[in-house]
Scaffold this motif. Structure first.
Motif, PDB file in Angstrom:
ATOM      1  N   UNK A 233       0.846  -1.199   0.000  1.00 30.08           N
ATOM      2  CA  UNK A 233       0.000   0.000   0.000  1.00 30.08           C
ATOM      3  C   UNK A 233       0.881   1.248   0.000  1.00 30.08           C
ATOM      4  N   UNK A 234       1.839   1.285   0.924  1.00 31.02           N
ATOM      5  CA  UNK A 234       2.774   2.410   0.987  1.00 31.02           C
ATOM      6  C   UNK A 234       3.672   2.439  -0.251  1.00 31.02           C
ATOM      7  N   UNK A 235       3.942   1.250  -0.788  1.00 32.96           N
ATOM      8  CA  UNK A 235       4.826   1.139  -1.938  1.00 32.96           C
ATOM      9  C   UNK A 235       4.288   1.810  -3.186  1.00 32.96           C
ATOM     10  N   UNK A 236       2.985   1.914  -3.312  1.00 34.53           N
ATOM     11  CA  UNK A 236       2.391   2.608  -4.461  1.00 34.53           C
ATOM     12  C   UNK A 236       2.912   4.041  -4.508  1.00 34.53           C
ATOM     13  N   UNK A 237       2.927   4.696  -3.349  1.00 38.77           N
ATOM     14  CA  UNK A 237       3.408   6.077  -3.246  1.00 38.77           C
ATOM     15  C   UNK A 237       4.922   6.135  -3.439  1.00 38.77           C
ATOM     16  N   UNK A 238       5.646   5.200  -2.811  1.00 35.35           N
ATOM     17  CA  UNK A 238       7.106   5.176  -2.912  1.00 35.35           C
ATOM     18  C   UNK A 238       7.535   4.966  -4.361  1.00 35.35           C
ATOM     19  N   UNK A 239       6.879   4.035  -5.051  1.00 34.72           N
ATOM     20  CA  UNK A 239       7.269   3.715  -6.424  1.00 34.72           C
ATOM     21  C   UNK A 239       6.966   4.867  -7.373  1.00 34.72           C
ATOM     22  N   UNK A 240       5.902   5.598  -7.113  1.00 37.91           N
ATOM     23  CA  UNK A 240       5.593   6.763  -7.948  1.00 37.91           C
ATOM     24  C   UNK A 240       6.689   7.812  -7.826  1.00 37.91           C
ATOM     25  N   UNK A 241       7.221   7.967  -6.623  1.00 41.43           N
ATOM     26  CA  UNK A 241       8.260   8.968  -6.385  1.00 41.43           C
ATOM     27  C   UNK A 241       9.634   8.516  -6.866  1.00 41.43           C
ATOM     28  N   UNK A 242       9.981   7.260  -6.593  1.00 39.66           N
ATOM     29  CA  UNK A 242      11.364   6.819  -6.817  1.00 39.66           C
ATOM     30  C   UNK A 242      11.501   5.634  -7.754  1.00 39.66           C
ATOM     31  N   UNK A 243      10.404   5.076  -8.227  1.00 35.29           N
ATOM     32  CA  UNK A 243      10.457   3.864  -9.027  1.00 35.29           C
ATOM     33  C   UNK A 243      11.273   3.999 -10.298  1.00 35.29           C
ATOM     34  N   UNK A 244      11.078   5.100 -11.009  1.00 34.78           N
ATOM     35  CA  UNK A 244      11.795   5.293 -12.267  1.00 34.78           C
ATOM     36  C   UNK A 244      13.294   5.411 -12.030  1.00 34.78           C
ATOM     37  N   UNK A 245      13.659   6.112 -10.974  1.00 36.54           N
ATOM     38  CA  UNK A 245      15.075   6.253 -10.633  1.00 36.54           C
ATOM     39  C   UNK A 245      15.690   4.900 -10.261  1.00 36.54           C
ATOM     40  N   UNK A 246      14.963   4.128  -9.458  1.00 34.56           N
ATOM     41  CA  UNK A 246      15.444   2.806  -9.044  1.00 34.56           C
ATOM     42  C   UNK A 246      15.607   1.902 -10.254  1.00 34.56           C
TER      43      UNK A 246
ATOM     44  N   UNK B 254      15.997   2.772 -13.504  1.00 35.74           N
ATOM     45  CA  UNK B 254      17.072   3.229 -14.383  1.00 35.74           C
ATOM     46  C   UNK B 254      18.444   2.941 -13.792  1.00 35.74           C
ATOM     47  N   UNK B 255      18.594   3.169 -12.487  1.00 33.13           N
ATOM     48  CA  UNK B 255      19.874   2.911 -11.821  1.00 33.13           C
ATOM     49  C   UNK B 255      20.220   1.423 -11.866  1.00 33.13           C
ATOM     50  N   UNK B 256      19.221   0.594 -11.592  1.00 33.68           N
ATOM     51  CA  UNK B 256      19.441  -0.855 -11.596  1.00 33.68           C
ATOM     52  C   UNK B 256      19.759  -1.354 -12.998  1.00 33.68           C
ATOM     53  N   UNK B 257      19.076  -0.797 -14.007  1.00 30.04           N
ATOM     54  CA  UNK B 257      19.302  -1.204 -15.388  1.00 30.04           C
ATOM     55  C   UNK B 257      20.705  -0.802 -15.851  1.00 30.04           C
ATOM     56  N   UNK B 258      21.137   0.399 -15.474  1.00 25.15           N
ATOM     57  CA  UNK B 258      22.474   0.862 -15.847  1.00 25.15           C
ATOM     58  C   UNK B 258      23.554   0.000 -15.190  1.00 25.15           C
ATOM     59  N   UNK B 259      23.356  -0.323 -13.915  1.00 26.70           N
ATOM     60  CA  UNK B 259      24.312  -1.179 -13.214  1.00 26.70           C
ATOM     61  C   UNK B 259      24.353  -2.561 -13.854  1.00 26.70           C
ATOM     62  N   UNK B 260      23.200  -3.079 -14.191  1.00 22.82           N
ATOM     63  CA  UNK B 260      23.088  -4.386 -14.847  1.00 22.82           C
ATOM     64  C   UNK B 260      23.801  -4.377 -16.188  1.00 22.82           C
ATOM     65  N   UNK B 261      23.608  -3.308 -16.960  1.00 23.96           N
ATOM     66  CA  UNK B 261      24.229  -3.206 -18.279  1.00 23.96           C
ATOM     67  C   UNK B 261      25.750  -3.130 -18.169  1.00 23.96           C
ATOM     68  N   UNK B 262      26.236  -2.488 -17.117  1.00 21.33           N
ATOM     69  CA  UNK B 262      27.681  -2.362 -16.923  1.00 21.33           C
ATOM     70  C   UNK B 262      28.300  -3.679 -16.482  1.00 21.33           C
ATOM     71  N   UNK B 263      27.694  -4.305 -15.484  1.00 26.57           N
ATOM     72  CA  UNK B 263      28.244  -5.540 -14.920  1.00 26.57           C
ATOM     73  C   UNK B 263      28.135  -6.700 -15.906  1.00 26.57           C
ATOM     74  N   UNK B 264      27.032  -6.762 -16.616  1.00 30.05           N
ATOM     75  CA  UNK B 264      26.766  -7.911 -17.496  1.00 30.05           C
ATOM     76  C   UNK B 264      26.985  -7.594 -18.979  1.00 30.05           C
ATOM     77  N   UNK B 265      27.759  -6.570 -19.272  1.00 24.32           N
ATOM     78  CA  UNK B 265      27.960  -6.130 -20.659  1.00 24.32           C
ATOM     79  C   UNK B 265      28.399  -7.249 -21.596  1.00 24.32           C
ATOM     80  N   UNK B 266      29.395  -8.066 -21.231  1.00 19.80           N
ATOM     81  CA  UNK B 266      29.815  -9.142 -22.157  1.00 19.80           C
ATOM     82  C   UNK B 266      28.692 -10.120 -22.491  1.00 19.80           C
ATOM     83  N   UNK B 267      27.885 -10.469 -21.484  1.00 22.31           N
ATOM     84  CA  UNK B 267      26.785 -11.416 -21.716  1.00 22.31           C
ATOM     85  C   UNK B 267      25.684 -10.783 -22.554  1.00 22.31           C
TER      86      UNK B 267
END
Length: 200
Positions: free
Chosen positions: A165-178, A180-193
């Motif tokens: 329930x609280x997460x709906x509000x949290x994700x609206x505020x920070x979900x896109x940032x989380x 994008x950050x996770x995707x960028x980290x994933x792309x960097x760490x797993x680039x060869x694969x």
């Protein structure tokens, strides 16, 4: 936990906990659900992240993020309020080994129910409903095997719902940032694969 709740907790526990006449097949099934289904769930989420499209990745990440919050809340609660496990109190049958740490709330139930609610709240009704059923089976198995009380499960289920329930509000505020950050980290760490097309 008030005396009336404690009495109800013990009554429910006695009804669910494995009896002396429980079959080996039922005990083995409960052990599989209690211990091993968690690893299947983790593999499922990893599969969605490594091979899913952007929407599948976001739902998996959101579920994991909310689960981390729920587990954090569970840790705080169990630190401030210690409720002994059944075998510490000397009640029922205990059929798997477990450390004598706080019983309330159940970490396993926090994980399964938080992920289930997350998928339900993101509009994936079939997946969410299936995960809720799985959470119910996990709850049964942990009580059946004597390492948790029913109230541990109900408490975890309620915490998971509140987090989402609280997460709906949290994700609206920070979900896109989380995401994008996770995707960028994933792309960097797993680039060869990623370049070889072994993962997406």
């Amino acid at each position: 936990m008030p005396t009336s709740f404690e009495a109800l907790n013990l009554t429910w526990f006695e009804k669910i906990n494995a009896s002396q006449n429980a079959s080996n097949a039922m005990i083995d099934l409960a052990i599989f659900i209690a211990n091993d289904v968690l690893y299947l769930l983790i593999l499922f989420l990893l599969f969605l992240w490594f091979y899913g499209d952007q929407q599948l990745k976001e739902r998996a990440l959101r579920a994991v993020f909310f689960t981390a919050i729920a587990l954090g809340m569970g840790f705080i609660i169990s630190t401030l309020y210690y409720h002994p496990r059944p075998f510490v109190m000397g009640v029922g049958r205990t059929l798997i080994h477990h450390a004598p740490n706080a019983s309330f709330p159940s970490d396993h139930m926090l994980i399964f129910s938080t992920i289930a609610w997350s998928y339900l709240f993101s509009g994936r009704k079939f997946a969410g409903s299936l995960l809720l059923v799985l959470a119910g089976l996990v709850a049964w198995s942990r009580v059946y095997l004597g390492v948790h009380f029913p109230m541990d499960m109900l408490g975890a289920f309620s915490i998971a719902f509140l987090v989402n329930i609280l997460g709906i509000w949290i994700w609206k505020l920070a979900g896109q940032f989380i995401l994008e950050s996770s995707t960028q980290l994933y792309a960097t760490v797993c680039k060869p694969l990623l370049e070889k097309g072994w993962i997406k």
